[in-house]
Design an enzyme around this catalytic site. Structure first.
Site, PDB file in Angstrom:
ATOM      1  N   ARG A 297       3.096  67.801 -16.742  1.00  0.00           N
ATOM      2  CA  ARG A 297       4.040  68.808 -16.454  1.00  0.00           C
ATOM      3  C   ARG A 297       4.578  69.203 -17.899  1.00  0.00           C
ATOM      4  O   ARG A 297       5.568  70.110 -18.109  1.00  0.00           O
ATOM      5  CB  ARG A 297       5.169  68.112 -15.695  1.00  0.00           C
ATOM      6  CG  ARG A 297       4.933  67.861 -14.460  1.00  0.00           C
ATOM      7  CD  ARG A 297       5.895  66.571 -13.838  1.00  0.00           C
ATOM      8  NE  ARG A 297       5.788  65.553 -14.640  1.00  0.00           N
ATOM      9  CZ  ARG A 297       6.784  64.429 -14.461  1.00  0.00           C
ATOM     10  NH1 ARG A 297       7.403  64.214 -13.300  1.00  0.00           N
ATOM     11  NH2 ARG A 297       6.505  63.082 -15.364  1.00  0.00           N
TER      12      ARG A 297
ATOM     13  N   LYS B 111      -6.782  50.958 -12.389  1.00  0.00           N
ATOM     14  CA  LYS B 111      -6.117  50.060 -12.212  1.00  0.00           C
ATOM     15  C   LYS B 111      -4.552  50.273 -12.507  1.00  0.00           C
ATOM     16  O   LYS B 111      -4.284  50.983 -13.550  1.00  0.00           O
ATOM     17  CB  LYS B 111      -6.419  48.713 -12.660  1.00  0.00           C
ATOM     18  CG  LYS B 111      -6.154  48.493 -14.016  1.00  0.00           C
ATOM     19  CD  LYS B 111      -6.010  47.021 -14.511  1.00  0.00           C
ATOM     20  CE  LYS B 111      -5.238  47.178 -15.895  1.00  0.00           C
ATOM     21  NZ  LYS B 111      -5.187  45.874 -16.281  1.00  0.00           N
TER      22      LYS B 111
ATOM     23  N   HIS C 155     -12.384  48.876 -16.893  1.00  0.00           N
ATOM     24  CA  HIS C 155     -13.033  49.175 -17.806  1.00  0.00           C
ATOM     25  C   HIS C 155     -13.900  48.124 -18.488  1.00  0.00           C
ATOM     26  O   HIS C 155     -14.774  48.278 -19.482  1.00  0.00           O
ATOM     27  CB  HIS C 155     -12.220  49.799 -19.016  1.00  0.00           C
ATOM     28  CG  HIS C 155     -10.973  48.764 -19.548  1.00  0.00           C
ATOM     29  ND1 HIS C 155     -10.195  48.503 -19.143  1.00  0.00           N
ATOM     30  CD2 HIS C 155     -11.333  48.016 -20.642  1.00  0.00           C
ATOM     31  CE1 HIS C 155      -9.324  47.567 -19.896  1.00  0.00           C
ATOM     32  NE2 HIS C 155     -10.241  47.232 -21.129  1.00  0.00           N
TER      33      HIS C 155
ATOM     34  N   LYS D  92     -17.938  47.375 -20.702  1.00  0.00           N
ATOM     35  CA  LYS D  92     -18.248  46.614 -21.865  1.00  0.00           C
ATOM     36  C   LYS D  92     -19.670  46.343 -22.264  1.00  0.00           C
ATOM     37  O   LYS D  92     -20.304  46.051 -21.105  1.00  0.00           O
ATOM     38  CB  LYS D  92     -17.572  45.384 -22.236  1.00  0.00           C
ATOM     39  CG  LYS D  92     -15.724  45.706 -22.541  1.00  0.00           C
ATOM     40  CD  LYS D  92     -15.228  44.204 -22.653  1.00  0.00           C
ATOM     41  CE  LYS D  92     -13.833  44.504 -22.523  1.00  0.00           C
ATOM     42  NZ  LYS D  92     -13.226  45.366 -23.670  1.00  0.00           N
TER      43      LYS D  92
ATOM     44  N   GLU E 190      -5.161  37.516 -25.168  1.00  0.00           N
ATOM     45  CA  GLU E 190      -4.708  38.720 -26.130  1.00  0.00           C
ATOM     46  C   GLU E 190      -3.615  38.254 -27.112  1.00  0.00           C
ATOM     47  O   GLU E 190      -2.758  37.340 -26.736  1.00  0.00           O
ATOM     48  CB  GLU E 190      -4.092  39.905 -25.010  1.00  0.00           C
ATOM     49  CG  GLU E 190      -5.168  40.505 -24.112  1.00  0.00           C
ATOM     50  CD  GLU E 190      -4.280  41.491 -23.121  1.00  0.00           C
ATOM     51  OE1 GLU E 190      -4.505  42.603 -23.582  1.00  0.00           O
ATOM     52  OE2 GLU E 190      -3.409  40.885 -22.536  1.00  0.00           O
TER      53      GLU E 190
ATOM     54  N   ASP F  70      -2.054  41.863 -13.304  1.00  0.00           N
ATOM     55  CA  ASP F  70      -2.716  42.833 -14.517  1.00  0.00           C
ATOM     56  C   ASP F  70      -3.955  42.382 -14.609  1.00  0.00           C
ATOM     57  O   ASP F  70      -4.844  43.337 -14.980  1.00  0.00           O
ATOM     58  CB  ASP F  70      -1.663  42.629 -15.485  1.00  0.00           C
ATOM     59  CG  ASP F  70      -1.962  43.780 -16.262  1.00  0.00           C
ATOM     60  OD1 ASP F  70      -1.981  44.987 -16.099  1.00  0.00           O
ATOM     61  OD2 ASP F  70      -2.131  43.618 -17.713  1.00  0.00           O
TER      62      ASP F  70
ATOM     63  N   HIS G 259     -10.209  42.446 -13.949  1.00  0.00           N
ATOM     64  CA  HIS G 259     -10.948  41.945 -14.895  1.00  0.00           C
ATOM     65  C   HIS G 259     -11.718  40.624 -14.531  1.00  0.00           C
ATOM     66  O   HIS G 259     -12.828  40.666 -14.764  1.00  0.00           O
ATOM     67  CB  HIS G 259     -10.440  42.101 -16.050  1.00  0.00           C
ATOM     68  CG  HIS G 259      -9.463  43.463 -16.499  1.00  0.00           C
ATOM     69  ND1 HIS G 259     -10.020  44.697 -16.266  1.00  0.00           N
ATOM     70  CD2 HIS G 259      -8.493  43.825 -17.140  1.00  0.00           C
ATOM     71  CE1 HIS G 259      -9.310  45.808 -16.380  1.00  0.00           C
ATOM     72  NE2 HIS G 259      -8.396  45.088 -16.969  1.00  0.00           N
TER      73      HIS G 259
ATOM     74  N   LYS H 127      -0.839  36.586 -22.558  1.00  0.00           N
ATOM     75  CA  LYS H 127      -0.537  37.351 -23.801  1.00  0.00           C
ATOM     76  C   LYS H 127       0.026  36.741 -24.870  1.00  0.00           C
ATOM     77  O   LYS H 127       0.576  35.387 -24.557  1.00  0.00           O
ATOM     78  CB  LYS H 127       0.594  38.180 -23.415  1.00  0.00           C
ATOM     79  CG  LYS H 127      -0.049  39.396 -22.257  1.00  0.00           C
ATOM     80  CD  LYS H 127       0.710  40.865 -22.595  1.00  0.00           C
ATOM     81  CE  LYS H 127      -0.122  41.897 -21.498  1.00  0.00           C
ATOM     82  NZ  LYS H 127      -1.094  42.437 -21.987  1.00  0.00           N
TER      83      LYS H 127
HETATM   84  P1  NAP Z   1       1.510  57.560 -19.135  1.00  0.00           P
HETATM   85  O1  NAP Z   1       1.451  57.416 -20.611  1.00  0.00           O
HETATM   86  O2  NAP Z   1       2.784  57.352 -18.373  1.00  0.00           O
HETATM   87  O3  NAP Z   1       1.246  58.950 -18.776  1.00  0.00           O
HETATM   88  C1  NAP Z   1       1.177  59.455 -17.393  1.00  0.00           C
HETATM   89  C2  NAP Z   1       0.564  61.096 -17.600  1.00  0.00           C
HETATM   90  O4  NAP Z   1       1.033  61.441 -16.220  1.00  0.00           O
HETATM   91  C3  NAP Z   1       1.358  61.797 -18.387  1.00  0.00           C
HETATM   92  O5  NAP Z   1       0.576  62.821 -18.817  1.00  0.00           O
HETATM   93  C4  NAP Z   1       2.510  62.500 -17.473  1.00  0.00           C
HETATM   94  O6  NAP Z   1       2.785  63.767 -18.050  1.00  0.00           O
HETATM   95  C5  NAP Z   1       1.395  62.763 -16.476  1.00  0.00           C
HETATM   96  N1  NAP Z   1       2.251  63.033 -15.147  1.00  0.00           N
HETATM   97  C6  NAP Z   1       3.287  62.306 -14.494  1.00  0.00           C
HETATM   98  N2  NAP Z   1       3.645  62.795 -13.521  1.00  0.00           N
HETATM   99  C7  NAP Z   1       2.880  63.867 -13.338  1.00  0.00           C
HETATM  100  C8  NAP Z   1       2.917  64.908 -12.522  1.00  0.00           C
HETATM  101  N3  NAP Z   1       3.752  65.303 -11.291  1.00  0.00           N
HETATM  102  N4  NAP Z   1       2.220  66.075 -12.394  1.00  0.00           N
HETATM  103  C9  NAP Z   1       1.494  66.063 -13.430  1.00  0.00           C
HETATM  104  N5  NAP Z   1       1.266  65.216 -14.634  1.00  0.00           N
HETATM  105  C10 NAP Z   1       1.982  64.145 -14.342  1.00  0.00           C
HETATM  106  O7  NAP Z   1       0.553  56.502 -18.400  1.00  0.00           O
HETATM  107  P2  NAP Z   1      -0.679  55.871 -18.944  1.00  0.00           P
HETATM  108  O8  NAP Z   1      -0.355  54.826 -19.736  1.00  0.00           O
HETATM  109  O9  NAP Z   1      -1.660  56.875 -19.482  1.00  0.00           O
HETATM  110  O10 NAP Z   1      -1.469  55.427 -17.592  1.00  0.00           O
HETATM  111  C11 NAP Z   1      -2.218  56.473 -16.809  1.00  0.00           C
HETATM  112  C12 NAP Z   1      -3.040  55.566 -15.681  1.00  0.00           C
HETATM  113  O11 NAP Z   1      -3.903  54.829 -16.097  1.00  0.00           O
HETATM  114  C13 NAP Z   1      -1.888  54.582 -14.784  1.00  0.00           C
HETATM  115  O12 NAP Z   1      -2.287  54.781 -13.390  1.00  0.00           O
HETATM  116  C14 NAP Z   1      -2.049  53.135 -15.446  1.00  0.00           C
HETATM  117  O13 NAP Z   1      -1.671  52.567 -14.511  1.00  0.00           O
HETATM  118  C15 NAP Z   1      -3.476  53.194 -15.700  1.00  0.00           C
HETATM  119  N6  NAP Z   1      -3.828  52.353 -16.766  1.00  0.00           N
HETATM  120  C16 NAP Z   1      -3.419  52.677 -18.182  1.00  0.00           C
HETATM  121  C17 NAP Z   1      -3.321  51.841 -19.396  1.00  0.00           C
HETATM  122  C18 NAP Z   1      -3.254  51.818 -20.615  1.00  0.00           C
HETATM  123  O14 NAP Z   1      -3.796  51.372 -21.457  1.00  0.00           O
HETATM  124  N7  NAP Z   1      -2.324  53.052 -21.065  1.00  0.00           N
HETATM  125  C19 NAP Z   1      -4.460  50.584 -18.958  1.00  0.00           C
HETATM  126  C20 NAP Z   1      -4.899  50.586 -17.584  1.00  0.00           C
HETATM  127  C21 NAP Z   1      -4.521  51.358 -16.750  1.00  0.00           C
HETATM  128  P3  NAP Z   1       4.181  64.453 -17.802  1.00  0.00           P
HETATM  129  O15 NAP Z   1       5.309  63.447 -17.752  1.00  0.00           O
HETATM  130  O16 NAP Z   1       4.533  65.500 -19.079  1.00  0.00           O
HETATM  131  O17 NAP Z   1       3.989  65.051 -16.460  1.00  0.00           O
END
Ligand code: NAP
Length: 493
Positions: free
Chosen positions: A51, A150, A180, A184, A218, A237, A242, A342
């Site tokens: 967005r 996840k 992920h 590995k 971790e 988590d 995993h 952790k």
């Molecule tokens: P994040 O940093 O909060 O990013 C979420 C993304 O979604 C942002 O780009 C946000 O941008 C976008 N978004 C949210 N609402 C939206 C909408 N209505 N339309 C379009 N875009 C939208 O989250 P993240 O950490 O990257 O995680 C993403 C996914 O990966 C989640 O399912 C999380 O559980 C999973 N995950 C993440 C990690 C990690 O290390 N980060 C690890 C394992 C799993 P805007 O707010 O600008 O729209």
């Protein structure tokens, strides 16, 4: 020897959440590395969606910053970046809404027959609504696939709901649920170790194995993600996905062939064979912990309850240890001790297969204790495999014994860079190979095993046991394994 790189076919990868943490830290850097290794076809396009009001140049600048931060400086070069950045597109779009889709529709319709990968890197509650919108906008073609991360749900019913929602618009073979860990190299190597060598497989059963340990430690805390983590905890988590996946790969029967359904059928059988830990057993077979203030590498760190976003009355665990049992012919009576936490002393993921003592000892008592063989598979860091064997100490002083490791260090054996898990997985998505992704029944069966433990903990209504940051968890976790006359392996190398 350099691995042979087979380029993937032309594709469009649409990353919903293209500005988020995961996209910037993992997805784009992994794709950059594939560019560097010439696996990306010239026609491949990567389309970020969020967005945020950004123009194309601003998105490219964000991507560059992320890649310069995440990619080893030795691997960053201007030429690769130039070809990589020419694939990037960005659209501002609220993926939950009905408006604003036309630019994406126009771009994708230039190549309706191409592989389309919709990567939903957004909060999981958006998975269903985005899939619905993709359907409404006629964007799902026969060569489309969807990638989700996840957590898929926080319990069985929420996982079923998410799977149901996505499954209303995509066929199961179009859905790629990422864990992920399965990307590995060392996890895939575990399959090679088991099924490409005839040496170990006959020994991996209750006759020869005393027990198995799987530890994922971790040293980091929750890193400002208090809100997310507090509603999850270590069991949801790390274990539900995993660690159970690792357990499956250690315990599964040889699949008929290395393809998606054959491998996943065998993993599913293991998950189904896991003995449920009932409410009356959680005290004996599980330990929950939570870190308090302490020090990691000499630096003091705050306790979990002091972390940003964590409520003062939190009951969430940051550590869990479990005794799991796989009730089938091969593994009957062999405990699988699992633990993850952790703020532990170091980052380390390891699987240890402890073999039984030789059935009869022929050496004199002063030969030193004969220790049973042990196979340690290190997933990170310093990936490798160690086989601990008894040998005679050199010299004329009689038959004195010592255990020494036979060491296979992957870093030494293969001088090339170790690819990130996401690199392999993203290319598999584009190739349509789901072998290293979780099938719906696997995810839900894993929740079926985890849920009674969560319920048992809720009934106990006790705070997790404390451990100082920088320790291997609460003493109760040591007591749990020592009650069985065993001990956790913590030696470094
Ligand atoms: P994040 O940093 O909060 O990013 C979420 C993304 O979604 C942002 O780009 C946000 O941008 C976008 N978004 C949210 N609402 C939206 C909408 N209505 N339309 C379009 N875009 C939208 O989250 P993240 O950490 O990257 O995680 C993403 C996914 O990966 C989640 O399912 C999380 O559980 C999973 N995950 C993440 C990690 C990690 O290390 N980060 C690890 C394992 C799993 P805007 O707010 O600008 O729209």
């Amino acid at each position: 020897m350099k691995p042979k790189i087979i380029p993937v076919s032309p594709f469009d990868m649409v990353i919903f959440g293209g500005t988020g943490d995961l996209a910037m830290r993992k997805i784009l850097p992994a794709l950059y590395y594939r560019e560097k290794d010439h696996q990306m076809p010239d026609e491949g396009r990567i389309i970020g969606i969020s967005r945020a009001v950004l123009d194309h140049d601003a998105y490219v600048a964000q991507a560059l910053e992320a890649i310069e931060r995440e990619v080893n400086p030795d691997h960053f070069d201007a030429e690769t970046w130039q070809s990589f950045q020419s694939r990037l597109h960005f659209f501002t779009l609220d993926a939950l809404g009905d408006d604003g889709w036309q630019p994406l529709i126009d771009l994708l319709s230039e190549h309706p027959d191409r592989v389309r990968a919709f990567y939903l890197s957004t909060p999981p509650k958006l998975f269903g609504p985005i899939s619905h919108n993709l359907h409404k906008k006629n964007l799902i073609t026969p060569s489309s696939r969807v990638v989700v991360e996840k957590p898929i749900g926080h319990d069985l019913s929420s996982a079923q709901r998410i799977n149901e929602e996505i499954g209303s618009f995509f066929e199961e073979n179009q859905i790629f649920r990422i864990d992920h860990y399965l990307g590995k190299e060392t996890v895939q190597n575990l399959m090679a170790l088991r099924f490409a060598n005839s040496l170990f497989e006959p020994l991996l059963n209750h006759q020869w194995v005393d027990h198995v340990q799987i530890s994922v430690a971790e040293s980091i805390g929750i890193g400002g993600r208090g809100d997310y983590y507090d509603s999850s905890g270590a069991l949801r988590d790390m274990v539900q996905n995993h660690i159970l996946q690792l357990l499956c790969i250690v315990a599964m029967e040889p699949p008929v062939e290395f393809n998606a359904d054959a491998v996943r059928d065998e993993k599913l059988k293991v998950l189904r064979a896991l003995r449920h830990i009932g409410a009356n057993e959680v005290r004996e077979k599980t330990v929950r912990g939570r870190y308090t203030r302490g020090a990691i590498d000499g630096e003091s760190v705050v306790g979990y309850l002091e972390e940003k976003g964590v409520p003062a009355d939190s009951m969430t665990e940051t550590f869990v240890a479990l005794k799991a049992e796989v009730e089938n012919w091969r593994w009957a009576g062999v405990p699988f001790y699992l633990r993850t936490g952790k703020r532990m002393p170091e980052r380390r993921s390891e699987i240890v297969i402890q073999f039984r003592q030789p059935p009869h000892l022929i050496f004199p008592k002063n030969a030193n204790q004969v220790m049973a063989n042990r196979l340690a598979i290190r997933l990170q860091p310093r990936e490798g495999i160690r086989m601990y064997l008894m040998t005679k100490v050199p010299g004329p002083g009689g038959m004195r014994m010592r255990q020494v490791p036979l060491n296979l260090s992957f870093a030494e054996a293969f001088k090339d860079r170790f690819p990130l898990g996401y690199e392999r997985l993203l290319m598999d998505v584009l190739r349509g190979n789901a072998t290293l992704f979780m099938r719906r029944d696997e995810v839900e069966t894993a929740w079926r095993w985890v849920e009674p433990i969560l319920r048992g903990w809720e009934d106990m209504h006790e705070h997790p046991k404390s451990y100082n940051a920088g320790n291997w968890g609460p003493t109760a976790a040591i007591a749990m394994i020592e009650r069985d006359g065993r001990t956790w392996y913590e030696e470094g190398y």
